[in-house]
Design a protein around this motif. Structure first.
Motif, PDB file in Angstrom:
ATOM      1  N   VAL A   1      41.347  52.273  54.120  1.00 28.62           N
ATOM      2  CA  VAL A   1      42.558  51.145  54.069  1.00 28.62           C
ATOM      3  C   VAL A   1      41.589  49.825  52.714  1.00 28.62           C
ATOM      4  CG1 VAL A   1      43.076  49.351  54.664  1.00 28.62           C
ATOM      5  CG2 VAL A   1      43.090  51.604  55.739  1.00 28.62           C
ATOM      6  N   PHE A   2      40.411  49.872  53.438  1.00 24.40           N
ATOM      7  CA  PHE A   2      39.578  48.373  53.037  1.00 24.40           C
ATOM      8  C   PHE A   2      38.858  49.283  51.351  1.00 24.40           C
ATOM      9  CE2 PHE A   2      40.407  47.758  57.295  1.00 24.40           C
ATOM     10  CZ  PHE A   2      41.108  46.437  56.999  1.00 24.40           C
ATOM     11  N   ASN A   3      37.764  48.241  50.799  1.00 25.13           N
ATOM     12  CA  ASN A   3      37.543  47.987  49.902  1.00 25.13           C
ATOM     13  C   ASN A   3      36.210  47.553  50.253  1.00 25.13           C
ATOM     14  OD1 ASN A   3      37.756  46.006  49.146  1.00 25.13           O
ATOM     15  ND2 ASN A   3      39.002  46.041  47.459  1.00 25.13           N
ATOM     16  N   TYR A   4      34.807  47.867  49.177  1.00 24.70           N
ATOM     17  CA  TYR A   4      33.920  47.289  48.948  1.00 24.70           C
ATOM     18  C   TYR A   4      33.942  45.496  49.678  1.00 24.70           C
ATOM     19  CZ  TYR A   4      31.259  51.728  48.882  1.00 24.70           C
ATOM     20  OH  TYR A   4      31.204  52.935  48.721  1.00 24.70           O
ATOM     21  N   THR A   5      34.147  44.422  48.741  1.00 23.83           N
ATOM     22  CA  THR A   5      34.919  43.671  49.049  1.00 23.83           C
ATOM     23  C   THR A   5      35.027  43.359  50.941  1.00 23.83           C
ATOM     24  OG1 THR A   5      35.517  43.046  46.803  1.00 23.83           O
ATOM     25  CG2 THR A   5      35.615  41.436  48.648  1.00 23.83           C
ATOM     26  N   GLY A   6      36.291  44.193  51.162  1.00 25.94           N
ATOM     27  CA  GLY A   6      36.809  43.855  52.933  1.00 25.94           C
ATOM     28  C   GLY A   6      35.426  44.478  53.465  1.00 25.94           C
ATOM     29  N   TYR A   7      35.067  45.297  52.909  1.00 26.15           N
ATOM     30  CA  TYR A   7      33.666  45.371  54.353  1.00 26.15           C
ATOM     31  C   TYR A   7      32.690  44.442  53.835  1.00 26.15           C
ATOM     32  CZ  TYR A   7      35.405  50.569  53.608  1.00 26.15           C
ATOM     33  OH  TYR A   7      36.117  51.532  53.258  1.00 26.15           O
ATOM     34  N   LEU A   8      32.233  43.606  53.266  1.00 28.22           N
ATOM     35  CA  LEU A   8      31.328  42.413  53.221  1.00 28.22           C
ATOM     36  C   LEU A   8      32.544  41.669  53.805  1.00 28.22           C
ATOM     37  CD1 LEU A   8      28.897  41.105  52.238  1.00 28.22           C
ATOM     38  CD2 LEU A   8      30.312  40.899  50.196  1.00 28.22           C
TER      39      LEU A   8
ATOM     40  N   LYS B   1      57.634  52.721  62.364  1.00 26.48           N
ATOM     41  CA  LYS B   1      57.663  51.262  62.582  1.00 26.48           C
ATOM     42  C   LYS B   1      57.014  50.134  61.005  1.00 26.48           C
ATOM     43  CE  LYS B   1      61.234  51.044  65.616  1.00 26.48           C
ATOM     44  NZ  LYS B   1      62.455  50.631  65.914  1.00 26.48           N
ATOM     45  N   ILE B   2      55.913  50.918  60.522  1.00 27.64           N
ATOM     46  CA  ILE B   2      54.987  50.784  60.417  1.00 27.64           C
ATOM     47  C   ILE B   2      54.391  51.772  58.922  1.00 27.64           C
ATOM     48  CG2 ILE B   2      53.615  48.595  61.017  1.00 27.64           C
ATOM     49  CD1 ILE B   2      51.510  51.141  62.141  1.00 27.64           C
ATOM     50  N   ASN B   3      53.328  52.039  57.706  1.00 27.81           N
ATOM     51  CA  ASN B   3      53.256  52.908  57.213  1.00 27.81           C
ATOM     52  C   ASN B   3      51.812  52.860  57.141  1.00 27.81           C
ATOM     53  OD1 ASN B   3      56.180  52.948  56.296  1.00 27.81           O
ATOM     54  ND2 ASN B   3      56.052  51.045  54.548  1.00 27.81           N
TER      55      ASN B   3
ATOM     56  N   ALA C   1      44.628  51.141  69.406  1.00 26.70           N
ATOM     57  CA  ALA C   1      44.877  52.355  69.241  1.00 26.70           C
ATOM     58  C   ALA C   1      46.062  53.150  69.228  1.00 26.70           C
ATOM     59  CB  ALA C   1      44.087  53.166  68.678  1.00 26.70           C
ATOM     60  N   VAL C   2      46.516  53.377  70.460  1.00 28.64           N
ATOM     61  CA  VAL C   2      47.713  53.604  71.122  1.00 28.64           C
ATOM     62  C   VAL C   2      48.821  52.717  70.798  1.00 28.64           C
ATOM     63  CG1 VAL C   2      49.196  53.005  73.171  1.00 28.64           C
ATOM     64  CG2 VAL C   2      46.670  53.414  73.009  1.00 28.64           C
ATOM     65  N   VAL C   3      48.629  50.960  69.556  1.00 34.04           N
ATOM     66  CA  VAL C   3      50.027  50.969  69.267  1.00 34.04           C
ATOM     67  C   VAL C   3      50.332  50.886  68.547  1.00 34.04           C
ATOM     68  CG1 VAL C   3      51.336  48.114  69.154  1.00 34.04           C
ATOM     69  CG2 VAL C   3      49.789  48.501  71.146  1.00 34.04           C
ATOM     70  N   VAL C   4      49.376  50.919  67.692  1.00 39.30           N
ATOM     71  CA  VAL C   4      49.498  51.778  65.728  1.00 39.30           C
ATOM     72  C   VAL C   4      50.055  52.677  65.346  1.00 39.30           C
ATOM     73  CG1 VAL C   4      47.752  51.792  63.917  1.00 39.30           C
ATOM     74  CG2 VAL C   4      47.955  49.820  65.139  1.00 39.30           C
ATOM     75  N   THR C   5      49.546  53.426  66.257  1.00 41.12           N
ATOM     76  CA  THR C   5      49.545  55.009  66.827  1.00 41.12           C
ATOM     77  C   THR C   5      50.963  55.219  67.187  1.00 41.12           C
ATOM     78  OG1 THR C   5      47.755  55.691  67.258  1.00 41.12           O
ATOM     79  CG2 THR C   5      49.315  57.514  67.828  1.00 41.12           C
ATOM     80  N   TYR C   6      51.745  54.481  67.810  1.00 41.10           N
ATOM     81  CA  TYR C   6      53.237  54.630  68.687  1.00 41.10           C
ATOM     82  C   TYR C   6      53.968  53.983  67.426  1.00 41.10           C
ATOM     83  CZ  TYR C   6      57.167  52.750  71.131  1.00 41.10           C
ATOM     84  OH  TYR C   6      58.204  52.696  71.614  1.00 41.10           O
ATOM     85  N   LEU C   7      53.748  52.857  66.768  1.00 37.68           N
ATOM     86  CA  LEU C   7      54.845  52.287  65.747  1.00 37.68           C
ATOM     87  C   LEU C   7      54.471  53.307  64.542  1.00 37.68           C
ATOM     88  CD1 LEU C   7      53.208  48.726  65.753  1.00 37.68           C
ATOM     89  CD2 LEU C   7      55.427  49.444  66.884  1.00 37.68           C
ATOM     90  N   TYR C   8      53.715  53.625  64.033  1.00 38.41           N
ATOM     91  CA  TYR C   8      53.608  54.983  63.386  1.00 38.41           C
ATOM     92  C   TYR C   8      53.946  56.088  63.495  1.00 38.41           C
ATOM     93  CZ  TYR C   8      51.973  58.222  59.601  1.00 38.41           C
ATOM     94  OH  TYR C   8      51.474  58.927  58.513  1.00 38.41           O
ATOM     95  N   GLN C   9      53.738  56.005  64.335  1.00 44.72           N
ATOM     96  CA  GLN C   9      55.063  57.416  64.921  1.00 44.72           C
ATOM     97  C   GLN C   9      56.405  57.287  65.077  1.00 44.72           C
ATOM     98  OE1 GLN C   9      53.258  59.065  68.687  1.00 44.72           O
ATOM     99  NE2 GLN C   9      51.706  59.925  68.586  1.00 44.72           N
TER     100      GLN C   9
END
Length: 305
Positions: free
Chosen positions: A272-279, A262-264, A251-259
């Motif tokens: 982010v995911f659909n029901y196939t991804g959940y399964l 560096k990532i979208n 969570a820390v790293v992803v938040t830093y990269l988003y701020q």
């Protein structure tokens, strides 16, 4: 399975003592934190804390560390070493996990990402039910306050601030919370219920409720269950600490990269995911957990009495 010994403190007394120690340590830690704020940040920062504390990140960090991270760690260690006098059994810190368990924990945490999103969305839907309206309004107030605080703490302008967050929110919080919940509390509940599954789930419920963020209750409950079984099956606290660190640290790293653009991927996006991804996520988590159980249980150290 471990049952209470003769002349040992009953599980009820152990639970009450651990609770009192934790509350006491947090209150003392809070008082120490306010003292540090007054000395190093000035009385103005102290007086304004109730109104604008969320804007003063230094004050927030001081209280977070003194009344939270350090307090929980101290409570767990005092309980294990001075109250029950069995640190190996209650902290479970004497055994390091094998490299394969470290890899499996890492894989389980990332495989469960979609599953956590599903639980988060389900959590939101449950709290939108009419009969929970009053509770949801109260919970939303608590959630907004927590989100405001986390936004202030997670403002990372430099990589050094990110590494600081990774240390405190990722590693130190993982150690203190796992020592307290999966170490001391879960051990007490195993002895109380004489059922390791009940102990894992009750500990996870208390763990999730402890954070007073009920819009994230279900995913945090699921994390608590994962941490609990990782510790129960291995007999070591460190798989739980590692899993907790992977969750918080990501969570820390992803938040830093988003701020820093560096990532979208917005870390707050819950679609982010659909029901196939959940399964697929569910299947992979269950499969990896079964592998983890077989490997961890085969090398579990049985405490001597």
């Amino acid at each position: 399975m471990d049952y209470p010994e003769r002349n040992a403190l009953s599980p009820l007394i152990q639970f009450s003592t651990l609770t009192a120690l934790t509350v006491g340590a947090m209150l003392i830690g809070g008082a120490i934190g306010f003292g540090i704020i007054a000395v190093f940040l000035g009385t103005d920062a102290l007086m304004a804390f109730g109104e604008a504390g969320s804007q003063n990140t230094s004050a927030l960090w001081i209280l977070q560390i003194t009344s939270g991270t350090i307090a929980m760690f101290v409570a767990a260690v005092i309980f294990a070493m001075a109250v029950v006098k069995k640190p190996k059994e209650y902290l479970k810190a004497d055994k390091l996990p094998s490299f394969i368990l470290i890899i499996l924990v890492f894989a389980i945490m990332f495989a469960g990402t979609a599953l956590m999103e599903l639980l988060s969305n389900l959590n939101q839907q449950l709290l939108s039910l009419d009969f929970l309206k009053g509770f949801a309004e109260w919970a939303r107030t608590k959630e907004d306050a927590a989100e405001k605080m986390m936004e202030a703490l997670f403002q990372m302008r430099t990589i050094w601030q990110m590494l600081f967050n990774l240390l405190v929110v990722g590693l130190l919080t993982a150690i203190s919370e796992e020592f307290l919940f999966r170490g001391c509390l879960q051990t007490i509940l195993v002895r109380w219920t004489r059922n390791p599954h009940a102990a894992v789930w009750i500990t996870a419920i208390i763990f999730s409720a402890f954070h007073v963020q009920f819009f994230g209750f279900l995913p945090r409950l699921a994390l608590g269950v994962l941490f609990g079984y990782m510790v129960a099956w291995s007999g070591s606290i460190w798989p739980g600490v590692w899993a907790h660190f992977v969750n918080n640290g990501t969570a820390v790293v992803v938040t830093y990269l988003y701020q820093h653009k560096k990532i979208n991927l917005n870390p707050d996006d819950q679609h982010v995911f659909n029901y196939t991804g959940y399964l697929i996520s569910l299947i992979f988590v269950l499969f990896l957990l079964s592998v983890y159980q077989r490997i961890a249980s085969g090398t579990k150290k049985i405490p001597a009495h």
